[in-house]
Motif scaffolding. Structure first.
Motif, PDB file in Angstrom:
ATOM      1  N   GLY A 111       0.658  -1.289   0.010  1.00 24.99           N
ATOM      2  CA  GLY A 111      -0.013  -0.126  -0.055  1.00 24.99           C
ATOM      3  C   GLY A 111       0.922   1.378   0.052  1.00 24.99           C
ATOM      4  N   PHE A 174      -6.990  -5.549   0.847  1.00 21.03           N
ATOM      5  CA  PHE A 174      -8.015  -4.575   1.844  1.00 21.03           C
ATOM      6  C   PHE A 174      -7.042  -3.295   2.505  1.00 21.03           C
ATOM      7  CE2 PHE A 174     -10.059  -2.780   5.506  1.00 21.03           C
ATOM      8  CZ  PHE A 174     -11.057  -2.274   5.006  1.00 21.03           C
ATOM      9  N   ILE A 175      -5.935  -3.878   3.101  1.00 16.45           N
ATOM     10  CA  ILE A 175      -5.238  -3.007   4.092  1.00 16.45           C
ATOM     11  C   ILE A 175      -4.440  -2.186   3.022  1.00 16.45           C
ATOM     12  CG2 ILE A 175      -2.953  -3.138   5.311  1.00 16.45           C
ATOM     13  CD1 ILE A 175      -4.153  -5.793   6.489  1.00 16.45           C
ATOM     14  N   SER A 177      -5.196  -1.224   0.029  1.00 17.53           N
ATOM     15  CA  SER A 177      -6.103  -0.151  -0.668  1.00 17.53           C
ATOM     16  C   SER A 177      -6.445   1.064   0.339  1.00 17.53           C
ATOM     17  CB  SER A 177      -7.471  -0.792  -0.878  1.00 17.53           C
ATOM     18  OG  SER A 177      -8.139  -1.224   0.188  1.00 17.53           O
ATOM     19  N   LYS A 178      -6.322   0.781   1.794  1.00 16.45           N
ATOM     20  CA  LYS A 178      -6.402   1.759   2.614  1.00 16.45           C
ATOM     21  C   LYS A 178      -5.407   2.625   2.758  1.00 16.45           C
ATOM     22  CE  LYS A 178     -10.855   0.851   3.864  1.00 16.45           C
ATOM     23  NZ  LYS A 178     -11.803   1.763   3.356  1.00 16.45           N
ATOM     24  N   ASP A 181      -5.242   5.027  -0.315  1.00 23.40           N
ATOM     25  CA  ASP A 181      -6.012   6.218  -0.088  1.00 23.40           C
ATOM     26  C   ASP A 181      -5.399   7.185   0.952  1.00 23.40           C
ATOM     27  OD1 ASP A 181      -7.835   5.066  -1.763  1.00 23.40           O
ATOM     28  OD2 ASP A 181      -9.074   4.407  -0.315  1.00 23.40           O
ATOM     29  N   PHE A 182      -4.973   6.571   1.900  1.00 19.74           N
ATOM     30  CA  PHE A 182      -4.363   7.277   3.078  1.00 19.74           C
ATOM     31  C   PHE A 182      -3.228   8.272   2.620  1.00 19.74           C
ATOM     32  CE2 PHE A 182      -1.301   8.109   6.515  1.00 19.74           C
ATOM     33  CZ  PHE A 182      -2.099   8.761   7.367  1.00 19.74           C
ATOM     34  N   HIS A 263      -8.667  15.558   4.784  1.00 19.66           N
ATOM     35  CA  HIS A 263      -7.619  14.883   4.667  1.00 19.66           C
ATOM     36  C   HIS A 263      -6.433  15.531   3.784  1.00 19.66           C
ATOM     37  CE1 HIS A 263      -9.949  11.345   6.137  1.00 19.66           C
ATOM     38  NE2 HIS A 263     -10.987  11.866   5.455  1.00 19.66           N
TER      39      HIS A 263
END
Length: 273
Positions: A111, A174-175, A177-178, A181-182, A263
């Protein structure tokens, strides 16, 4: 290049040793590695070559140029990791009883790597090119195209790895992808204030003087009362929220305040891209 280096590290250090999967063209290359033993660096680059030509013709030079650079950079760092592992300078993290640890760190490293790549306008090729072409020619959502292809590729991995590993893979995806985005949205979190008040001019002046923050005033009118009002719009750092609330309460205790998370903030008083 930093992003592709981190991504390559995550693939070779956490993903491959534990027989986990990934989506996109990288996922196809991983399947070829599991099934035929082909090096990830070579198969990733070879699979991208026809997509380069298609993307160059349909998407144009500017879009495809960054993609080619990203894909070549990824292949180079994958080859470097393969060499360092072969020499014994890097020992991959391999586990037989704690896959959660491998999944967590795989998701974080992948990620962070992809997040850096995307944040600065690059890609690693593959499915991204297909998604851009589908969006341009068919008007399809890039996100839906990428998700559909990733599900198909990860589903095919059931032919070579146990279903438990596929389920672990979905957690890592999933991790990742987060984290993507972060990193793309920015690690800096600020607060957005929309203050509905009848004393907007006074409040705006006070915020400007005491907090040195920019303020924008919007004219408004109460739907029930019909009275003229103003919307005071301002973005502040998290540690300034208490101070702004106190200023509003001191000038207009009846003001209506809406506070939202922000953000990423660009501009004077915050940061420049």
């Amino acid at each position: 290049m930093l992003g592709t280096a981190i991504y390559a590290f995550g693939l070779h250090y956490f993903l491959l040793p534990n027989q986990l999967m990934e989506g996109g063209v990288t996922g196809i290359a991983i399947l070829l590695n599991y099934a035929l033993g082909w090096p990830l660096s070579i198969s990733t680059f070879v699979l991208n070559i026809p997509l380069f030509f298609i993307g160059w013709r349909i998407l144009g030079r500017s879009h495809t140029g960054y993609t080619i650079f990203g894909a070549v950079s990824l292949s180079v760092f994958l080859a470097l990791m393969e060499k360092l592992i072969a020499l014994g300078w890097i020992v991959p993290f391999r586990t037989s009883n704690d896959y959660i640890l491998a999944v967590l760190y795989a998701g974080v490293t992948l990620g962070i790597g992809l997040g850096i790549v995307f944040r600065f306008g690059g890609t690693t090729g593959g499915v991204d090119i297909i998604a851009r072409i589908a969006a341009k020619l068919k008007g399809w959502s890039m996100g839906q195209v990428i998700l559909t292809l990733d599900v198909i590729i990860i589903g095919l991995s059931l032919l070579y790895i146990p279903k438990e590993k596929v389920l672990y893979t979905l957690v890592a995806v999933f991790i990742a992808s987060k984290l993507i985005d972060f990193i793309q949205e920015g690690a800096y979190a600020a607060k957005e204030f929309s203050i509905i008040t009848e004393r907007g001019d006074e409040l705006g002046l006070k915020i400007t003087q005491d907090m040195d923050r920019g303020v924008t005033l919007f004219p408004a009118k109460g739907a029930y009362s019909g009275k003229p009002k103003q919307v005071v719009y301002c973005v502040v750092a998290r540690h300034e929220v208490r101070m702004l609330k106190a200023i509003v309460n001191g000038i207009d205790p009846r003001a209506f305040i809406v506070i939202n998370d922000v953000h990423d903030v660009l501009g004077e008083g915050f940061k420049a891209e």
